[in-house]
Design a protein around this motif. Structure first.
Motif, PDB file in Angstrom:
ATOM      1  N   ARG A  62       0.834  -1.201   0.000  1.00 45.43           N
ATOM      2  CA  ARG A  62       0.000   0.000   0.000  1.00 45.43           C
ATOM      3  C   ARG A  62       0.870   1.252   0.000  1.00 45.43           C
ATOM      4  NH1 ARG A  62      -5.458   0.960   3.664  1.00 45.43           N
ATOM      5  NH2 ARG A  62      -6.149   2.828   2.536  1.00 45.43           N
ATOM      6  N   ALA A  63       1.975   1.178   0.746  1.00 47.21           N
ATOM      7  CA  ALA A  63       2.908   2.309   0.740  1.00 47.21           C
ATOM      8  C   ALA A  63       3.421   2.568  -0.667  1.00 47.21           C
ATOM      9  CB  ALA A  63       4.075   2.027   1.683  1.00 47.21           C
ATOM     10  N   ALA A  64       3.736   1.496  -1.393  1.00 41.44           N
ATOM     11  CA  ALA A  64       4.235   1.650  -2.758  1.00 41.44           C
ATOM     12  C   ALA A  64       3.198   2.329  -3.651  1.00 41.44           C
ATOM     13  CB  ALA A  64       4.610   0.289  -3.336  1.00 41.44           C
ATOM     14  N   GLU A  65       1.924   2.026  -3.429  1.00 40.39           N
ATOM     15  CA  GLU A  65       0.874   2.666  -4.221  1.00 40.39           C
ATOM     16  C   GLU A  65       0.843   4.172  -3.965  1.00 40.39           C
ATOM     17  OE1 GLU A  65      -2.739   0.714  -3.228  1.00 40.39           O
ATOM     18  OE2 GLU A  65      -2.182  -1.189  -4.180  1.00 40.39           O
ATOM     19  N   TYR A  66       0.964   4.539  -2.694  1.00 42.04           N
ATOM     20  CA  TYR A  66       0.948   5.969  -2.367  1.00 42.04           C
ATOM     21  C   TYR A  66       2.196   6.663  -2.927  1.00 42.04           C
ATOM     22  CZ  TYR A  66      -3.057   5.609   0.809  1.00 42.04           C
ATOM     23  OH  TYR A  66      -4.323   5.436   1.334  1.00 42.04           O
ATOM     24  N   PHE A  67       3.367   6.039  -2.747  1.00 40.00           N
ATOM     25  CA  PHE A  67       4.586   6.636  -3.275  1.00 40.00           C
ATOM     26  C   PHE A  67       4.504   6.777  -4.791  1.00 40.00           C
ATOM     27  CE2 PHE A  67       7.145   4.714   0.485  1.00 40.00           C
ATOM     28  CZ  PHE A  67       6.901   5.840   1.255  1.00 40.00           C
ATOM     29  N   SER A  68       3.983   5.749  -5.472  1.00 37.32           N
ATOM     30  CA  SER A  68       3.882   5.790  -6.932  1.00 37.32           C
ATOM     31  C   SER A  68       2.991   6.944  -7.386  1.00 37.32           C
ATOM     32  CB  SER A  68       3.327   4.468  -7.468  1.00 37.32           C
ATOM     33  OG  SER A  68       4.239   3.411  -7.244  1.00 37.32           O
ATOM     34  N   ALA A  69       1.893   7.153  -6.672  1.00 38.41           N
ATOM     35  CA  ALA A  69       0.994   8.256  -7.023  1.00 38.41           C
ATOM     36  C   ALA A  69       1.697   9.593  -6.848  1.00 38.41           C
ATOM     37  CB  ALA A  69      -0.270   8.200  -6.170  1.00 38.41           C
ATOM     38  N   ALA A  70       2.503   9.713  -5.803  1.00 35.71           N
ATOM     39  CA  ALA A  70       3.249  10.959  -5.584  1.00 35.71           C
ATOM     40  C   ALA A  70       4.344  11.126  -6.624  1.00 35.71           C
ATOM     41  CB  ALA A  70       3.840  10.969  -4.178  1.00 35.71           C
ATOM     42  N   VAL A  71       4.973  10.014  -7.039  1.00 36.19           N
ATOM     43  CA  VAL A  71       5.988  10.060  -8.098  1.00 36.19           C
ATOM     44  C   VAL A  71       5.372  10.562  -9.390  1.00 36.19           C
ATOM     45  CG1 VAL A  71       7.380   8.600  -9.623  1.00 36.19           C
ATOM     46  CG2 VAL A  71       7.549   8.331  -7.139  1.00 36.19           C
ATOM     47  N   ASP A  72       4.168  10.099  -9.698  1.00 31.40           N
ATOM     48  CA  ASP A  72       3.492  10.539 -10.918  1.00 31.40           C
ATOM     49  C   ASP A  72       3.244  12.040 -10.913  1.00 31.40           C
ATOM     50  OD1 ASP A  72       3.446   7.960 -11.878  1.00 31.40           O
ATOM     51  OD2 ASP A  72       1.384   7.561 -11.283  1.00 31.40           O
ATOM     52  N   LEU A  73       3.188  12.622  -9.719  1.00 30.12           N
ATOM     53  CA  LEU A  73       2.994  14.068  -9.582  1.00 30.12           C
ATOM     54  C   LEU A  73       4.319  14.819  -9.515  1.00 30.12           C
ATOM     55  CD1 LEU A  73       0.033  13.933  -7.043  1.00 30.12           C
ATOM     56  CD2 LEU A  73      -0.103  14.680  -9.422  1.00 30.12           C
TER      57      LEU A  73
END
Length: 395
Positions: free
Chosen positions: A207-218
């Motif tokens: 789940r942490a990876a999902e949040y980090f990935s979303a922030a990376v996309d930004l």
């Protein structure tokens, strides 16, 4: 100020070229405009608007010193937005002498209006100054209650760390969740940290990876590094050291993930994709030799498409971009600026890099504001001011 001299050679050593002008580029606004006239007459709103134009580079070359001049005049008449922006300049030393005491006075005056953005800026400045953190938390709460999402995130950090408030992970998560749903990169990253550490939630690397990935996309560089750690160790994602290294590079350089050696470079979206056949490349070289700035730009781009482009190719590409840039072609200006920031084909020089990117933006080149933003954290306020001065002064 010492005038910088470019280390690029005369391009005649590489190709026999003649620089030509490029039509369709934007030029400076007329010397006298209605807004300038009203600002000169002392109208505070016009002074603020003119300062904003110089602050953002809207129709003029971006110039913090000129913006500060107009903000100061408007602030002296009680204009709170002008006071707030002037406070930012004073706090960081952008375009003016750094004076944090005066900056805090201006922040306080602007925040008295109750504007949540001004209250948030006051809280940030007080936090950076090591002020009473209980008051900082109160100000963040005030701004968050009025709808400022960044203030909610900053307040969440205080609850997460137990600074100025009693540590409360559940409250921190609550403060992050709504801004995260709205696409706030910091909130997404901080939620990821809660799940990595198991702070107030079950530890959950996936789940942490999902949040980090979303922030990376930004585009958040901190999230790139955090996600890189997960890939390097195989936490919540498949172990992928190459992906981890790419994320670390991107996080450190504030560049697009996965773009490799061409990170920070742009291609003119108005042009058709390049034809890579030998016949097409020969025609491109002939157009470049004839002095076509678009062909010069494209030929430089081709040279940099080689995997791990050798120094000679980088050197030639920089020279081609330089001739195209001096002919007024914005995308070449942007790419030459990036090469200066990266030290590829030219000596690394943040001032010249920012100067060329500013000129590219003034020429109407898309994506240059984001490109400039990605490099600004590498620069000192003095370097930014010098680059703006050079950008206005011409070649």
């Amino acid at each position: 100020m010492v005038r910088r001299v470019s280390a690029l050679p005369a391009l005649a050593a590489l190709l026999m070229l003649a620089a030509v002008s490029v039509s369709g580029q934007t030029s400076d606004a007329p010397a006298t405009t209605d807004i300038e006239a009203r600002a000169e007459q002392g109208q505070a709103e016009a002074q603020f608007a003119l300062g904003q134009r110089h602050h953002t580079g809207d129709g003029v070359m971006q110039d913090y010193a000129e913006a500060a001049h107009w903000f100061e005049l408007a602030a002296a008449q009680g204009h709170p937005d002008a006071a707030n922006l002037l406070a930012r300049y004073r706090f960081e030393g952008l375009g003016v002498e750094q004076d944090r005491a005066e900056a805090l006075r201006l922040f306080e005056a602007a925040a008295e209006t109750g504007d949540p953005d001004h209250v948030f800026d006051l809280a940030r400045a007080l936090e950076a100054s090591g002020a009473d953190m209980e008051r900082v938390a109160t100000l963040y709460q005030q701004a968050a209650d009025a709808g400022n999402a960044d203030a909610a995130v900053s307040l969440g950090v205080l609850y997460q760390e137990g600074i100025g408030v009693e540590q409360n992970f559940a409250r921190a998560r609550e403060l992050y969740e709504q801004p995260a749903d709205q696409g706030n990169a910091r909130a997404l990253n901080n939620l990821g940290l809660l799940y990595v550490r198991g702070d107030g939630v079950p530890q959950d690397y996936a789940r942490a990876a999902e949040y980090f990935s979303a922030a990376v996309d930004l585009g958040l560089s901190t999230a790139m590094t955090n996600l890189g750690v997960l890939y390097e160790n195989g936490f919540g994602v498949e172990l992928d050291e190459e992906r981890a290294r790419a994320l670390y590079r991107a996080g450190g350089r504030k560049e697009d993930v996965g773009s490799g050696d061409n990170a920070g470079l742009i291609y003119d979206s108005r042009l058709k994709p390049l034809d890579s056949t030998d016949e097409a490349l020969q025609a491109l070289k002939q157009s470049a030799e004839a002095g076509d700035p678009v062909a010069l730009f494209q030929l430089g781009w081709v040279l940099l498409q080689q995997p791990d482009a050798p120094f000679q190719a980088q050197f030639q590409a920089a020279a081609l971009f330089r001739v195209s840039a001096e002919a007024g072609y914005g995308p070449a200006m942007a790419n030459l600026g990036s090469l200066y920031f990266q030290g590829r084909g030219v000596p690394q020089d943040f001032v010249l890099g920012h100067m060329w990117i500013l000129r590219a933006g003034h020429a109407g080149t898309p994506d240059t504001p984001a490109l400039a933003e990605g490099y600004l954290d590498k620069m000192t306020p003095g370097q930014i001011t010098e680059a703006q001065s050079l950008a206005k002064s011409g070649p």
